[in-house]
Design a protein around this motif. Structure first.
Motif, PDB file in Angstrom:
ATOM      1  N   PHE A  31       0.866  -1.138  -0.566  1.00 34.89           N
ATOM      2  CA  PHE A  31       0.170   0.088  -0.064  1.00 34.89           C
ATOM      3  C   PHE A  31       0.817   1.172   0.143  1.00 34.89           C
ATOM      4  O   PHE A  31       0.673   1.970   0.489  1.00 34.89           O
ATOM      5  N   ALA A  85      -5.307   3.898   5.018  1.00 32.79           N
ATOM      6  CA  ALA A  85      -6.637   3.419   4.229  1.00 32.79           C
ATOM      7  C   ALA A  85      -7.844   2.720   5.216  1.00 32.79           C
ATOM      8  O   ALA A  85      -7.986   3.423   5.936  1.00 32.79           O
ATOM      9  N   PRO A 119      -6.989   3.767  -0.122  1.00 36.81           N
ATOM     10  CA  PRO A 119      -6.880   2.262  -0.399  1.00 36.81           C
ATOM     11  C   PRO A 119      -8.302   1.913   0.273  1.00 36.81           C
ATOM     12  O   PRO A 119      -8.544   2.132   2.125  1.00 36.81           O
ATOM     13  N   LYS A 173      -9.086  -2.059  -3.062  1.00 38.60           N
ATOM     14  CA  LYS A 173      -7.468  -1.778  -3.064  1.00 38.60           C
ATOM     15  C   LYS A 173      -6.261  -2.782  -2.124  1.00 38.60           C
ATOM     16  O   LYS A 173      -5.220  -3.776  -2.477  1.00 38.60           O
ATOM     17  N   VAL A 208      -4.589  -7.692  -6.389  1.00 41.62           N
ATOM     18  CA  VAL A 208      -4.525  -6.611  -5.058  1.00 41.62           C
ATOM     19  C   VAL A 208      -4.231  -7.333  -3.908  1.00 41.62           C
ATOM     20  O   VAL A 208      -4.070  -8.824  -3.537  1.00 41.62           O
TER      21      VAL A 208
END
Ligand SMILES: Cc1cc2nc3c(=O)[nH]c(=O)nc-3n(C[C@H](O)[C@H](O)[C@H](O)COP(=O)(O)O)c2cc1C
Length: 367
Positions: A55, A152, A189, A213, A268
């Motif tokens: 990430f 995130a 994300p 994601k 992902v």
């Protein structure tokens, strides 16, 4: 509403601390995943690097403290302790569902403490998928993110818990569309996570197409939410609901199967969780192509005691992970994703029955 949510959160913490809410018959499946010991590792253990970039963030080791709590008075101390520890170790942390604080501003500090104590760690906000189908949207997601200045946001899926809970919200229609909407509109994300019952390949594919994601499989074999609800119901005279909780105690897809299926299906990053208890489990998760691993229940216990206890959970896991890497001769975590493994037993049977190749499992592309 907020008071009921807060009360439920407190009960979840107390039950998880005072009762055995781990899977009874189901196991994670990690016992079916085997490394091949190298008598000649040909590397220096001291030079092993546990760090990884996922990430777009640098983690000192592929470890995240799983979503546990917030919104209850006990939660502040637990979140502060875990946050301080992940900051020290440069790891990640998910907070628990922020619904209570979205409904009642006074509870924001029980979550905000995480960012205060972990100014640079990777923090993950948390909202419920089913709430998205019942009025929550971009506004609530942004509120959750801002509350902890999150890196995130996780949308949790907890159909099992909702269905065995007397007051459960079981109208799940439209959750996927709302996840897709969030994934389009939120500038952080969006990760989708289960809560102990696993994610199948088919669902993972839909989630990836929806734009998420990251996927945290949170599979079966660790904490069982049917068990948590069983104990919550046990205090009342609702025998019918209690039997339901008991019947579904071991429901779900095991963590090893879930990671294996999902990693063969989407591109992902995958977070392995659900019964991850040792650095060996972390190593096995990475060998099945997860990018990170996460644990909750053991950290709840440790954090209720203190920072020293919480730190020792992480340092032991990191040392166990380092040892596996040494014994299979890889000096970087990415190498684990290309390390040969043997998958046996029920995990291999399940994967074959579902049409996944088991032989030569670890000779995949690395991500
Ligand atoms: C007391 C407790 C509270 C939890 N609350 C949440 C939550 O609010 N949101 C969420 O996404 N997951 C929640 N979880 C689920 C965990 O994040 C994790 O998916 C699950 O416990 C499996 O991991 P484990 O076996 O390591 O505990 C909670 C778990 C525990 C033990």
């Amino acid at each position: 509403m907020a008071a009921a949510t807060r009360k439920r959160k407190t009960e979840h913490i107390r039950i998880s601390l005072n009762h055995n809410v781990q899977a009874r018959k189901m196991t994670t499946g990690f016992e079916d995943v085997h490394f091949i010991h190298k008598a000649l590792p040909e590397i220096d253990k001291q030079k092993i690097d546990l760090s990884t970039r996922v990430f777009n963030h640098e983690f000192a080791a592929p470890l995240i403290a799983g979503a546990i709590t917030g919104g209850a008075s006990e939660a502040t101390k637990i979140n502060a302790t875990i946050a301080e520890t992940v900051e020290e170790f440069k790891l990640g942390m998910g907070v628990g569902s922020q619904r209570a604080a979205i409904e009642d501003k006074k509870l924001e500090k029980t979550f905000g403490i995480a960012r205060k104590k972990a100014p640079t760690a990777f923090l993950i906000a948390n909202i419920g998928g089913v709430q998205l189908a019942h009025g929550y949207g971009l506004k609530e997601a942004k509120k959750a993110i801002d509350m902890i200045d999150a890196d995130a946001i996780a949308v949790h899926l907890n159909a099992l818990q909702e269905t065995v809970q007397p007051e459960g919200q079981t109208a799940f229609n439209g959750v996927l569309d709302k996840i897709a909407e969030l994934a389009r509109e939120v500038d952080k994300p969006v990760i989708v996570k289960e809560t102990g019952a696993g994610i199948a390949a088919e669902e993972a594919k839909k989630l990836e197409a929806a734009g998420v994601k990251g996927i945290d499989v949170s599979g079966g074999g660790g904490t069982s939410w049917a068990a948590v609800e069983y104990y919550r119901i046990r205090k009342t005279s609702n025998d019918f609901q209690r039997k339901l909780g008991n019947a579904f105690w071991d429901w779900g897809i095991t963590t090893a199967v879930s990671v294996a299926e999902v990693s063969k299906t989407v591109n992902v990053p995958i977070i392995a969780s659900g019964g991850v208890r040792t650095g060996i489990d972390v190593a096995k998760s990475l060998s099945l192509n997860a990018s990170l691993a996460s644990l909750s229940q053991p950290l709840l216990h440790a954090a209720s005691k203190g920072i020293k206890e919480t730190a020792s959970v992480f340092s032991l896991m990191m040392e166990e992970l380092r040892n596996v890497m040494f014994l299979v001769g890889v000096d970087a975590v990415r190498g684990l994703q290309n390390t040969p493994i043997v998958v046996t037993g029920k995990t291999a049977e399940w994967l074959r029955a579902r049409g996944f190749e088991v032989e030569g499992y670890a000779r995949r592309r690395s991500k």
